[in-house]
Every structure is written in C-alpha cells, then in structure tokens.
Write an enzyme that holds these catalytic residues in place. Structure first.
Site, mmCIF file in Angstrom:
data_model
loop_
_atom_site.group_PDB
_atom_site.id
_atom_site.type_symbol
_atom_site.label_atom_id
_atom_site.label_comp_id
_atom_site.label_asym_id
_atom_site.label_seq_id
_atom_site.Cartn_x
_atom_site.Cartn_y
_atom_site.Cartn_z
ATOM 1 N N GLU A 164 -9.254 -5.784 -3.959
ATOM 2 C CA GLU A 164 -8.899 -4.707 -3.097
ATOM 3 C C GLU A 164 -9.541 -3.502 -3.545
ATOM 4 O O GLU A 164 -8.774 -2.316 -3.559
ATOM 5 C CB GLU A 164 -7.624 -4.656 -2.984
ATOM 6 C CG GLU A 164 -6.462 -4.509 -4.244
ATOM 7 C CD GLU A 164 -5.136 -4.675 -3.973
ATOM 8 O OE1 GLU A 164 -4.658 -4.589 -2.681
ATOM 9 O OE2 GLU A 164 -4.253 -4.881 -4.629
ATOM 10 N N SER B 62 0.841 -1.069 -0.172
ATOM 11 C CA SER B 62 -0.081 0.065 0.028
ATOM 12 C C SER B 62 0.741 1.359 -0.144
ATOM 13 O O SER B 62 1.730 1.360 -0.927
ATOM 14 C CB SER B 62 -1.008 0.021 1.229
ATOM 15 O OG SER B 62 -1.971 0.984 0.890
ATOM 16 N N HIS C 146 -7.692 -5.663 0.261
ATOM 17 C CA HIS C 146 -6.182 -5.025 0.357
ATOM 18 C C HIS C 146 -5.563 -5.299 1.749
ATOM 19 O O HIS C 146 -6.111 -5.286 2.689
ATOM 20 C CB HIS C 146 -6.764 -3.526 0.544
ATOM 21 C CG HIS C 146 -5.561 -2.527 0.355
ATOM 22 N ND1 HIS C 146 -4.653 -2.448 -0.717
ATOM 23 C CD2 HIS C 146 -5.335 -1.674 1.047
ATOM 24 C CE1 HIS C 146 -3.786 -1.695 -0.414
ATOM 25 N NE2 HIS C 146 -3.965 -0.912 0.648
#
Length: 516
Positions: free
Chosen positions: A332, A219, A423
């Site tokens: 995600e 991320s 995610h």
C-alpha cells in the site's frame, strides 16, 4: 374445530407481535423500524439520525441533539453521504470501494445498524465502523462496509457518517472564539464522538453490549481511531480499538496546530470572498465544496479534542488504554510525481535527512531507477501506514496495560496482481464482504475471509483475536518485533521484514522531535 382455529389465530398473532417487537426499536429520540435480510435472520436499520443536520447555523459546530419524533421512523435506506466531490472509480478502486450512486448532502449525520440479536437482553459485542477516504471523501454506504455477515457471526455492527473536507475540518479564529472550548477544526471527530455517545445510550435496545464496543476503521478511519484513542472526549465510549492502515505518530504528520489550521481557514475565507463565518454559513454547500479543492483537510491539535500531539499523549500514557489490533498491507505504498534520477535522489536525501542521509540510503537505496521506484514506494507505505501501526502497537504495549496485536496483510486478491496487497484490499476480508466485490473468488480467498473476520469478531468480543480453530496470534512484544502475517498460504507470527526501515524512521522522527 373452532377452538383449534382460535388457538391458531392466537399463535399467528403472537408471532406477528414478536416480529413487530423485533422490527421496531425504541431509541432515545423515538421509535425506528428497519428491514430484514433475505435469510430473515439479521435486522438492518439504515439512516438512523444521531445528531441534528449540520446545516445553516449548525455548520462548523459540534453536532447538536436530534429533534425527537413521534410515531415510527422508517430506517430502511442509507442516508446521503457527506459533502465531497463526486466519487469516481480510479486505479484499483472499483465501485465496491466507493459511493458513486449515493446522494451527497451536508445533511449526513446518520448511522446504520445490523443485528442478529433476537432480544435486547443478548448483549452482543459491538463494532463501530469508521470509513476511510483521506478525510475528504467516503461514506458508510460503500458496498464493502455491509454489516450483515459480521452480524451473523455474533456482533452488532454499526457504521457511521461523519463530516469530511472543509465541512469536517475548517478551523478559524471566529469559530474558536464562539466555541465553549476555545477550539475549532475537528468537527469530524466530534461527529464520531457523538455517534459513540448514541451507541452508549441506544445499542442495548438492538441487542448490543455498551460495555463491549470496538471502534474500527481503515485509512482515514484508522487515523480517526488513533485520534479517538488519544482524545479525552472519547474516554469510556469504547473498550477496544482496531486501526487498519493509518496513525499519527510522526512529527511531520497530518495533525496541524490550531494556529496553522486557523491561518488555513482565513485563507479559505478569503478565497470565497467572505467577510465572516456568518457569510460562509449562508453560502451553499455546493459552492463551498467547489472552492475547497486546495483546502488542507485533516486533524487539528486544538487543545480540546486533541490536547496535544498523539505521540506525546501515548508517550505520557494518557491514551484511552484499551486492547489494540492494528496493521498494514504489504503493497500500500504511494509515490507521486516523476521519479528523480539517482543523483537527484541522493541530493534530496542529504537535503531532507542531513547527517542521517547515509543511513537513509542504506535502507532506501537509490542507485538505479528500479531501486528508486521501490524505495519511494516503500517509504510511502512506511511513513503513512506500516511504521505508524508498528509504533502504535509498540507504544500501547509499552505505555499501556492493555495488549496490542499487530498484522501485515500480504494477500493479493484474484486478478489484482498489478496492485498487489493494495491499500484497502484487506477490508472485504476483515468485514466478510467479499461477496460485494466483483472478483473471481477462490476457496482459499473465502477461507482467508473467514479466518480474518473471525479474528476481528473475537477481538471485539474479548479483546483477544484468538479462538478455536484459528492459527495462534501472539500479542505484540517489542523484544521480538514480530508481526502476524495474513495470507492464504500462511497465518503466523514472523519477524518484521521492514525492521531496518522502521529503525531508521524511529531515529529520524526522534531527531524531528528533538529527543535527547
């Protein structure tokens, strides 16, 4: 008898001396001691300072050198996490993914080391982990970032803290002027560079190889890896890169120009009723944090850390050319707010995409409420994560000399069917930390965890994820447009199912860039 007793005492003394030698390590700032795991085969050092506390006059400055210490610094507990709002579990993000019980402080520039090396001569590959959190939250103390099992697999695992939010990304004309490099705003990335410099100077003492350093992140950590791969400041500090879900290749992406970032900094200064950076450096970190809810924290094209746009850096083949492993998770996607009606959806498409709106509506259809929900979810996934990874792999393989490896993680963890392959859900598989996540794991989960973490370890060791007993992972080839699918039922290279979506985004991004 006395002779044998003396020999036994000498033997015990040697063992203790050897253990002490392994427990205490000399860094460039002083000696540090750590702890061992329950099996007594991994040495763990938590809370090693790699820069001076970024407080007072050091707030919004590049990380400063650590003040050397005398004696042995006890490094047996995580440091405070960077200033941020109080982490609270939400949706699928249970405490294992957060740092709910960890202290939060501006004094946060510390790192952690896990090593199973028995001497400084072993030269094991190194993974430096950079956490996610949208550049406004996160910390290296999250349970799923534990490095013990990867250390058992042969790497020296390092996790680092970096400043987030307004502390990590405030740009301002005053800060730019006082900088030796006429830049401001990317303090988070400067922290990461400082940590990598620490690794180069010190990791050999922990049994690591400074010539085999892999930067890895997920991320915002993947955005960070993307930025470091593009930044000239990081040249030579790492030899491989792993980016899980995130990059900055879109023209309408996260990176701000320095001018816009400075304007945001001026607005923030006004909002806290300060007249200068000096005034703001005297304010408490807590007050600044409370006031920063609307501050837009993120990367800045400052001309120094990021000389220009990341896409342009790769397109001009000026990136740090190292082997790359990158990918995304199947579920995600993100969509916010109330879903529009079909008529509103189509009108929005025409407004945003213009002459490309018909093509957009073919690949992201919106004739029914169900289609709209799915298309918005997929668009969110593609824009922020999957198209980014695809573009990253494609540009590295076409513009660089080092190979790229692309994956799509599709596995749904037990009990997480509502969220799918969400995610961050791949992280405990990649870092071999399923044991820290409180779910009912199956043998298939544990097998997949072993496979994926082995790919990551092999890549850190050689720049290639393949190894004995693992399904073959082909390097990325733009002519084939295939991706390694990671699931309990399969680990194989397959055609990219979202290729039509990627093709549209390629065309739209080229239009935004003004490509001929």
């Amino acid at each position: 008898m006395k002779k044998y007793f003396s020999i036994a005492l000498l033997f015990v003394f040697i063992i203790k001396a050897g253990a002490q030698k392994n427990d205490v390590v000399k860094t460039d700032a002083g000696l540090v001691s750590g702890i061992t795991n329950a099996d007594n085969n991994v040495h763990i050092f938590k809370g090693i300072p790699f820069a001076a506390p970024p407080v007072g006059d050091f707030r919004w400055k590049a990380p400063q050198p650590v003040q050397p210490w005398s004696g042995v610094k006890k490094c047996d507990a995580f440091s405070a996490s960077p200033m941020q709002g109080k982490p609270v579990p939400f949706m699928m993000y249970t405490p294992e993914f957060l740092i709910p019980e960890q202290p939060i402080s501006e004094d946060c520039l510390y790192l952690n080391v896990w090593t199973a090396a028995k001497s400084s001569k072993e030269k094991r590959p190194v993974i430096v982990w950079i956490y996610g959190g949208g550049f406004v939250s996160g910390g290296s103390a999250c349970a799923i970032y534990d490095g013990e099992n990867l250390a058992k697999k042969g790497v020296v695992f390092v996790s680092v803290n970096y400043r987030v939010g307004v502390f990590g990304f405030l740009a301002h004309p005053e800060l730019t002027k006082e900088s030796d490099n006429n830049a401001s705003g990317n303090y988070a990335f400067l922290d990461q560079v400082a940590a990598l410099q620490w690794v180069q100077k010190n990791i050999a003492a922990f049994g690591g190889d400074p010539k085999r350093v892999t930067i890895a992140g997920q991320s915002a950590g993947s955005f960070s890896v993307n930025a470091l791969m593009a930044s000239p400041l990081a040249k030579g500090l790492f030899q491989r890169a792993i980016g899980e879900s995130g990059g900055m290749f879109n023209a309408d992406g996260r990176a701000l120009t320095l001018k816009v970032a400075e304007e945001n900094g001026n607005k923030f200064m006004q909002s806290v009723h300060a007249n200068s950076i000096g005034d703001m450096r005297k304010m408490s970190a807590e007050d600044l944090q409370k006031a920063s809810a609307s501050f837009s924290a993120g990367p800045v094209i400052d001309g120094y850390v990021l000389p220009t746009d990341v896409y342009d850096i790769f397109n001009d083949a000026k990136q740090n050319d190292v082997p790359l492993l990158t990918g995304w998770n199947g579920d995600e996607g993100f969509s916010f707010g109330k879903d529009p009606s079909p008529d509103e959806y189509k009108a929005n498409a025409v407004k945003q995409y213009g002459d490309l709106s018909d093509e957009f509506l073919k690949v992201f259809p919106g004739n029914t409420a169900e289609e709209i929900k799915k298309s918005q979810f997929n668009l969110g996934r593609d824009n922020i994560f999957s198209w980014q990874a695809y573009t990253w792999a494609r540009m590295q393989s076409s513009k660089g000399k080092s190979k790229a490896y692309l994956y799509q993680f599709n596995h749904v963890s037990p009990g997480e069917e509502k969220w799918g392959a969400f995610h961050t859900s791949e992280v405990p598989y990649a870092l071999h930390t399923l044991h820290t996540w409180n779910l009912q794991w199956t043998d298939d989960d544990k097998k997949l965890e072993d496979i994926i973490s082995s790919y990551w370890v092999n890549f850190a060791a050689t720049g290639n994820p393949n190894g004995a007993g693992l399904p073959e992972w082909d390097s990325f080839d733009e002519n084939k447009d295939a991706v390694m699918v990671l699931n309990v039922s399969e680990q194989q290279t397959k055609p990219i199912t979202a290729k039509a979506e990627f093709d549209f985004l390629d065309k739209y991004q080229a239009k935004l860039r003004g490509d001929k």
